[in-house]
Design a protein around this motif. Structure first.
Motif, PDB file in Angstrom:
ATOM      1  N   VAL A 152      37.254   7.802  42.055  1.00 48.59           N
ATOM      2  CA  VAL A 152      36.101   7.655  41.175  1.00 48.59           C
ATOM      3  C   VAL A 152      36.600   7.586  39.730  1.00 48.59           C
ATOM      4  CG1 VAL A 152      33.926   8.703  40.409  1.00 48.59           C
ATOM      5  CG2 VAL A 152      34.662   8.947  42.798  1.00 48.59           C
ATOM      6  N   TRP A 153      36.002   6.690  38.967  1.00 48.36           N
ATOM      7  CA  TRP A 153      36.358   6.611  37.543  1.00 48.36           C
ATOM      8  C   TRP A 153      35.978   7.912  36.854  1.00 48.36           C
ATOM      9  CZ3 TRP A 153      39.477   3.027  35.781  1.00 48.36           C
ATOM     10  CH2 TRP A 153      39.509   1.762  36.370  1.00 48.36           C
ATOM     11  N   GLN A 154      36.916   8.482  36.132  1.00 47.71           N
ATOM     12  CA  GLN A 154      36.693   9.743  35.441  1.00 47.71           C
ATOM     13  C   GLN A 154      36.347   9.483  33.968  1.00 47.71           C
ATOM     14  OE1 GLN A 154      36.624  12.535  37.251  1.00 47.71           O
ATOM     15  NE2 GLN A 154      37.218  11.343  39.062  1.00 47.71           N
ATOM     16  N   GLU A 155      35.838  10.509  33.298  1.00 42.06           N
ATOM     17  CA  GLU A 155      35.422  10.352  31.908  1.00 42.06           C
ATOM     18  C   GLU A 155      36.585   9.955  31.002  1.00 42.06           C
ATOM     19  OE1 GLU A 155      33.497  14.098  31.110  1.00 42.06           O
ATOM     20  OE2 GLU A 155      31.506  13.229  31.490  1.00 42.06           O
ATOM     21  N   SER A 156      37.780  10.427  31.309  1.00 40.78           N
ATOM     22  CA  SER A 156      38.949  10.070  30.509  1.00 40.78           C
ATOM     23  C   SER A 156      39.378   8.622  30.712  1.00 40.78           C
ATOM     24  CB  SER A 156      40.115  11.006  30.844  1.00 40.78           C
ATOM     25  OG  SER A 156      40.471  10.890  32.218  1.00 40.78           O
ATOM     26  N   GLU A 157      38.789   7.952  31.715  1.00 36.44           N
ATOM     27  CA  GLU A 157      39.152   6.564  32.027  1.00 36.44           C
ATOM     28  C   GLU A 157      38.037   5.591  31.669  1.00 36.44           C
ATOM     29  OE1 GLU A 157      41.862   7.636  35.985  1.00 36.44           O
ATOM     30  OE2 GLU A 157      39.685   7.402  36.167  1.00 36.44           O
ATOM     31  N   ALA A 158      37.100   6.007  30.832  1.00 31.72           N
ATOM     32  CA  ALA A 158      35.914   5.203  30.512  1.00 31.72           C
ATOM     33  C   ALA A 158      36.290   3.842  29.938  1.00 31.72           C
ATOM     34  CB  ALA A 158      35.013   5.967  29.545  1.00 31.72           C
ATOM     35  N   GLU A 159      37.293   3.793  29.094  1.00 29.05           N
ATOM     36  CA  GLU A 159      37.674   2.527  28.454  1.00 29.05           C
ATOM     37  C   GLU A 159      38.214   1.538  29.481  1.00 29.05           C
ATOM     38  OE1 GLU A 159      40.692   0.941  24.935  1.00 29.05           O
ATOM     39  OE2 GLU A 159      40.098   3.062  25.005  1.00 29.05           O
ATOM     40  N   GLU A 160      39.062   2.022  30.379  1.00 22.64           N
ATOM     41  CA  GLU A 160      39.592   1.144  31.426  1.00 22.64           C
ATOM     42  C   GLU A 160      38.503   0.752  32.411  1.00 22.64           C
ATOM     43  OE1 GLU A 160      43.125   1.063  34.841  1.00 22.64           O
ATOM     44  OE2 GLU A 160      42.806   2.863  33.637  1.00 22.64           O
ATOM     45  N   ALA A 161      37.602   1.685  32.723  1.00 21.16           N
ATOM     46  CA  ALA A 161      36.511   1.389  33.652  1.00 21.16           C
ATOM     47  C   ALA A 161      35.633   0.266  33.124  1.00 21.16           C
ATOM     48  CB  ALA A 161      35.676   2.640  33.900  1.00 21.16           C
ATOM     49  N   ALA A 162      35.431   0.217  31.793  1.00 22.26           N
ATOM     50  CA  ALA A 162      34.570  -0.813  31.200  1.00 22.26           C
ATOM     51  C   ALA A 162      35.107  -2.216  31.461  1.00 22.26           C
ATOM     52  CB  ALA A 162      34.427  -0.555  29.705  1.00 22.26           C
ATOM     53  N   ILE A 163      36.423  -2.356  31.616  1.00 25.65           N
ATOM     54  CA  ILE A 163      37.010  -3.663  31.923  1.00 25.65           C
ATOM     55  C   ILE A 163      36.448  -4.195  33.233  1.00 25.65           C
ATOM     56  CG2 ILE A 163      39.173  -4.862  32.449  1.00 25.65           C
ATOM     57  CD1 ILE A 163      40.602  -2.850  30.668  1.00 25.65           C
TER      58      ILE A 163
END
Length: 299
Positions: free
Chosen positions: A89-100
């Protein structure tokens, strides 16, 4: 016609089947033992399909189609299961990468394995998109190994028997896991207990997404739902007591007690692993244990 069905292609099948039955007696034939075991190993591979790739095993949930979990192509088994690699699961610390990937913290995350170049050719390496080209081979819907083990013991008037069955190395798309976890289906009905462990900012699990969005094709056709359906099941246990008579009217009488489907050993998360390819609503009835008491009379 826009399409026609033709008989083409070739496939290689190989395997081995073996069965062994014994009859052993002890103590002047008062104690008898009849063990039996059978085993089979089978595999197949498509060796030629004239360059075609055929999609099958389409998944329907209610009236919505979620694509195909099966792909027939050269070099793989006939009933291959393909899907996405669920990596958490995408974590809060990975928000920028998840947006891709047009995702946000709490959304499911899948491995970005392949991309497509400007010529439409598949190239290895991430491309910032999760597409059909990112699917991987996740197993064969047909089991590689099957087997059984039966024993029968006789001592004087008593007879005791049991039978184990085993099915190993087969892939199952557990559609029920998706529909009974995500709230976008069966509104108002109970959900599986795993939904209690869904992702939140205070529960940053990688097991279950936040469940705040509708179920996606990628989630249904990923190794989050595609599982190993191997199992060992105790199919039958029977205890019998026999009486023999010299009477012309009655030759023998047998009183017996039997139980079927006493237990199943499996890591499959669905109700019953004894299914083929897809596990959907038709398989929601638990596999029942059956207990029987009876009398057999021979005249």
């Amino acid at each position: 016609y826009t399409n026609i069905t033709v008989n083409k292609g070739s496939m290689l099948n190989s395997g081995i089947e073996a069965k062994l039955d014994l009859f052993l007696s002890f103590f002047n034939n008062e104690f008898r033992w009849k063990p039996g075991i059978w085993f089979s190993y089978n595999r197949n591979e498509i060796t030629n399909l004239d360059g075609d790739i055929i999609l099958d095993k389409d998944i329907w949930i209610e009236r919505t189609n979620y694509g195909y979990a099966g792909i027939k192509q050269k070099g793989y088994p006939l009933n291959s299961i393909w899907g996405y690699d669920y990596i958490g699961v995408w974590q809060e610390s990975e928000a920028e990468e998840a947006a891709i990937y047009n995702s946000a913290p709490g959304d499911p995350r899948f491995a970005d394995i392949n991309g497509v170049d400007e010529n439409g050719e598949i190239v290895q390496g991430p491309d910032g998109k999760i597409t059909e080209q990112d699917r991987i081979f996740l197993g064969d819907a047909s089991p590689s190994f099957t087997g059984g083990f039966r024993n029968q013991f006789n001592y004087k008037n008593f007879e005791f028997s049991f039978f184990f069955e085993g099915v190993f190395d087969k892939a199952v798309v557990n559609v029920n896991k998706a529909t009974y976890t995500f709230p976008s289906f069966q509104y108002g009905n109970n959900k599986a207990s795993r939904a209690l462990n869904r992702w939140t900012s205070s529960n940053p699990t990688n097991e279950v997404p936040s469940l705040t969005k509708n179920l996606t094709e990628q989630m249904v056709r990923s190794d989050w739902t595609i599982e190993d359906g191997s199992f060992i099941r105790l199919r039958d246990v029977t205890l019998t007591y026999k009486l023999f008579f010299d009477d012309r009217n009655i030759k023998n009488l047998a009183v017996f007690a039997s139980a079927s489907n006493l237990f199943t050993i499996t890591e499959y998360s669905g109700i019953n692993p004894d299914v083929w390819a897809t596990d959907a609503e038709y398989n929601l009835m638990p596999f029942s244990r059956v207990f029987t008491l009876g009398v057999n009379v021979s005249f």
